[in-house]
Design a protein around this motif. Sequence first.
Motif, PDB file in Angstrom:
ATOM      1  N   SER A   1      64.510  27.184   7.884  1.00 59.23           N
ATOM      2  CA  SER A   1      65.271  25.954   7.664  1.00 59.23           C
ATOM      3  C   SER A   1      66.615  26.255   6.997  1.00 59.23           C
ATOM      4  O   SER A   1      67.612  25.617   7.299  1.00 59.23           O
ATOM      5  N   ALA A   2      66.641  27.232   6.101  1.00 58.80           N
ATOM      6  CA  ALA A   2      67.912  27.601   5.461  1.00 58.80           C
ATOM      7  C   ALA A   2      68.855  28.238   6.471  1.00 58.80           C
ATOM      8  O   ALA A   2      70.061  27.981   6.459  1.00 58.80           O
ATOM      9  N   GLN A   3      68.311  29.073   7.367  1.00 55.65           N
ATOM     10  CA  GLN A   3      69.146  29.678   8.407  1.00 55.65           C
ATOM     11  C   GLN A   3      69.710  28.619   9.338  1.00 55.65           C
ATOM     12  O   GLN A   3      70.861  28.715   9.773  1.00 55.65           O
ATOM     13  N   ALA A   4      68.919  27.589   9.632  1.00 66.12           N
ATOM     14  CA  ALA A   4      69.368  26.535  10.548  1.00 66.12           C
ATOM     15  C   ALA A   4      70.483  25.687   9.932  1.00 66.12           C
ATOM     16  O   ALA A   4      71.293  25.098  10.645  1.00 66.12           O
ATOM     17  N   GLN A   5      70.531  25.627   8.601  1.00 70.87           N
ATOM     18  CA  GLN A   5      71.564  24.824   7.928  1.00 70.87           C
ATOM     19  C   GLN A   5      72.932  25.498   7.952  1.00 70.87           C
ATOM     20  O   GLN A   5      73.942  24.830   7.739  1.00 70.87           O
ATOM     21  N   ILE A   6      72.991  26.795   8.210  1.00 69.07           N
ATOM     22  CA  ILE A   6      74.272  27.510   8.235  1.00 69.07           C
ATOM     23  C   ILE A   6      74.848  27.412   9.639  1.00 69.07           C
ATOM     24  O   ILE A   6      74.285  27.909  10.604  1.00 69.07           O
ATOM     25  N   ARG A   7      76.008  26.726   9.747  1.00 72.35           N
ATOM     26  CA  ARG A   7      76.662  26.536  11.037  1.00 72.35           C
ATOM     27  C   ARG A   7      78.129  26.941  10.934  1.00 72.35           C
ATOM     28  O   ARG A   7      78.691  26.995   9.847  1.00 72.35           O
ATOM     29  N   ASN A   8      78.717  27.191  12.080  1.00 71.05           N
ATOM     30  CA  ASN A   8      80.140  27.565  12.119  1.00 71.05           C
ATOM     31  C   ASN A   8      80.998  26.463  11.514  1.00 71.05           C
ATOM     32  O   ASN A   8      80.735  25.277  11.710  1.00 71.05           O
ATOM     33  N   GLY A   9      82.007  26.875  10.771  1.00 69.83           N
ATOM     34  CA  GLY A   9      82.948  25.934  10.175  1.00 69.83           C
ATOM     35  C   GLY A   9      82.601  25.510   8.761  1.00 69.83           C
ATOM     36  O   GLY A   9      83.399  24.826   8.110  1.00 69.83           O
ATOM     37  N   GLN A  10      81.433  25.882   8.254  1.00 72.20           N
ATOM     38  CA  GLN A  10      81.067  25.503   6.892  1.00 72.20           C
ATOM     39  C   GLN A  10      81.769  26.411   5.883  1.00 72.20           C
ATOM     40  O   GLN A  10      82.117  27.551   6.171  1.00 72.20           O
ATOM     41  N   SER A  11      81.941  25.888   4.671  1.00 63.35           N
ATOM     42  CA  SER A  11      82.650  26.635   3.636  1.00 63.35           C
ATOM     43  C   SER A  11      81.719  27.621   2.930  1.00 63.35           C
ATOM     44  O   SER A  11      80.496  27.518   3.017  1.00 63.35           O
ATOM     45  N   GLN A  12      82.320  28.568   2.217  1.00 62.34           N
ATOM     46  CA  GLN A  12      81.550  29.526   1.433  1.00 62.34           C
ATOM     47  C   GLN A  12      80.758  28.828   0.336  1.00 62.34           C
ATOM     48  O   GLN A  12      79.637  29.245   0.012  1.00 62.34           O
ATOM     49  N   ASP A  13      81.321  27.773  -0.227  1.00 61.65           N
ATOM     50  CA  ASP A  13      80.616  27.036  -1.283  1.00 61.65           C
ATOM     51  C   ASP A  13      79.315  26.424  -0.758  1.00 61.65           C
ATOM     52  O   ASP A  13      78.293  26.442  -1.452  1.00 61.65           O
ATOM     53  N   LEU A  14      79.346  25.885   0.457  1.00 61.63           N
ATOM     54  CA  LEU A  14      78.149  25.295   1.039  1.00 61.63           C
ATOM     55  C   LEU A  14      77.103  26.361   1.342  1.00 61.63           C
ATOM     56  O   LEU A  14      75.910  26.152   1.129  1.00 61.63           O
ATOM     57  N   VAL A  15      77.543  27.525   1.806  1.00 58.95           N
ATOM     58  CA  VAL A  15      76.612  28.624   2.065  1.00 58.95           C
ATOM     59  C   VAL A  15      75.973  29.085   0.760  1.00 58.95           C
ATOM     60  O   VAL A  15      74.766  29.335   0.693  1.00 58.95           O
ATOM     61  N   THR A  16      76.759  29.136  -0.308  1.00 56.81           N
ATOM     62  CA  THR A  16      76.221  29.512  -1.615  1.00 56.81           C
ATOM     63  C   THR A  16      75.219  28.476  -2.099  1.00 56.81           C
ATOM     64  O   THR A  16      74.196  28.822  -2.702  1.00 56.81           O
ATOM     65  N   LEU A  17      75.474  27.224  -1.824  1.00 59.58           N
ATOM     66  CA  LEU A  17      74.565  26.156  -2.222  1.00 59.58           C
ATOM     67  C   LEU A  17      73.222  26.262  -1.481  1.00 59.58           C
ATOM     68  O   LEU A  17      72.164  26.062  -2.069  1.00 59.58           O
ATOM     69  N   VAL A  18      73.278  26.608  -0.197  1.00 59.98           N
ATOM     70  CA  VAL A  18      72.058  26.675   0.615  1.00 59.98           C
ATOM     71  C   VAL A  18      71.294  27.983   0.370  1.00 59.98           C
ATOM     72  O   VAL A  18      70.083  27.963   0.164  1.00 59.98           O
ATOM     73  N   LEU A  19      71.972  29.115   0.392  1.00 59.97           N
ATOM     74  CA  LEU A  19      71.311  30.415   0.327  1.00 59.97           C
ATOM     75  C   LEU A  19      71.388  31.096  -1.042  1.00 59.97           C
ATOM     76  O   LEU A  19      70.641  32.026  -1.300  1.00 59.97           O
ATOM     77  N   GLY A  20      72.305  30.684  -1.876  1.00 62.00           N
ATOM     78  CA  GLY A  20      72.514  31.356  -3.150  1.00 62.00           C
ATOM     79  C   GLY A  20      73.594  32.416  -3.010  1.00 62.00           C
ATOM     80  O   GLY A  20      74.215  32.569  -1.962  1.00 62.00           O
ATOM     81  N   SER A  21      73.821  33.145  -4.075  1.00 64.21           N
ATOM     82  CA  SER A  21      74.854  34.179  -4.023  1.00 64.21           C
ATOM     83  C   SER A  21      74.347  35.359  -3.195  1.00 64.21           C
ATOM     84  O   SER A  21      73.163  35.672  -3.215  1.00 64.21           O
ATOM     85  N   PRO A  22      75.219  36.019  -2.454  1.00 69.82           N
ATOM     86  CA  PRO A  22      74.778  37.105  -1.570  1.00 69.82           C
ATOM     87  C   PRO A  22      74.395  38.356  -2.355  1.00 69.82           C
ATOM     88  O   PRO A  22      74.873  38.588  -3.461  1.00 69.82           O
ATOM     89  N   GLN A  23      73.540  39.157  -1.739  1.00 75.91           N
ATOM     90  CA  GLN A  23      73.134  40.411  -2.355  1.00 75.91           C
ATOM     91  C   GLN A  23      74.235  41.449  -2.219  1.00 75.91           C
ATOM     92  O   GLN A  23      74.420  42.283  -3.092  1.00 75.91           O
ATOM     93  N   SER A  24      74.977  41.382  -1.118  1.00 78.22           N
ATOM     94  CA  SER A  24      76.042  42.337  -0.869  1.00 78.22           C
ATOM     95  C   SER A  24      77.141  41.647  -0.068  1.00 78.22           C
ATOM     96  O   SER A  24      76.862  40.747   0.722  1.00 78.22           O
ATOM     97  N   THR A  25      78.377  42.070  -0.280  1.00 77.78           N
ATOM     98  CA  THR A  25      79.505  41.527   0.475  1.00 77.78           C
ATOM     99  C   THR A  25      80.397  42.670   0.926  1.00 77.78           C
ATOM    100  O   THR A  25      80.364  43.765   0.351  1.00 77.78           O
TER     101      THR A  25
END
Length: 149
Positions: free
Chosen positions: A45-69
Amino acid sequence: MPLRTVSRSVAPFAAAAMLALLLAACTSSNSLISSRTQGYEISDSAQAQIRNGQSQDLVTLVLGSPQSTNTFGDQTAWYYVETKVRQTAFGMTMIDSRTVLAVYFDKNKKVSDKAVYTLQDGKTVAIETRRTPSFGEDRTFIDQILQSF
């Protein structure tokens, strides 16, 4: 007479083996192996919420901070790694599965793409054991003394 001597020396070992067998039968096989997740737990469900055009803030809200960048030119990638392992009571760890969710951002910090990688997508890298000689490191103490003469 020799047969009795042999049976007396084997009797303690046979009793110990029987005791170990009885104790092993009393414990459940699941208590010796524990399963756990290392890193992120990436739900569908978290993967399905990530779509093209979304901001980094929204991705952080859904998945949390990344392990690596990492950043390549104008494109930035965030990596979320989930590893499912089994560990025995003796400390041996076995990897069951590994999932890497890569979220790619464009120069405007908007999602441009996402990809899911598994263990089958990875490649085994052979580690080179030879070392490059460096100045002063490969000579032994005696070599240094002999070379100074």
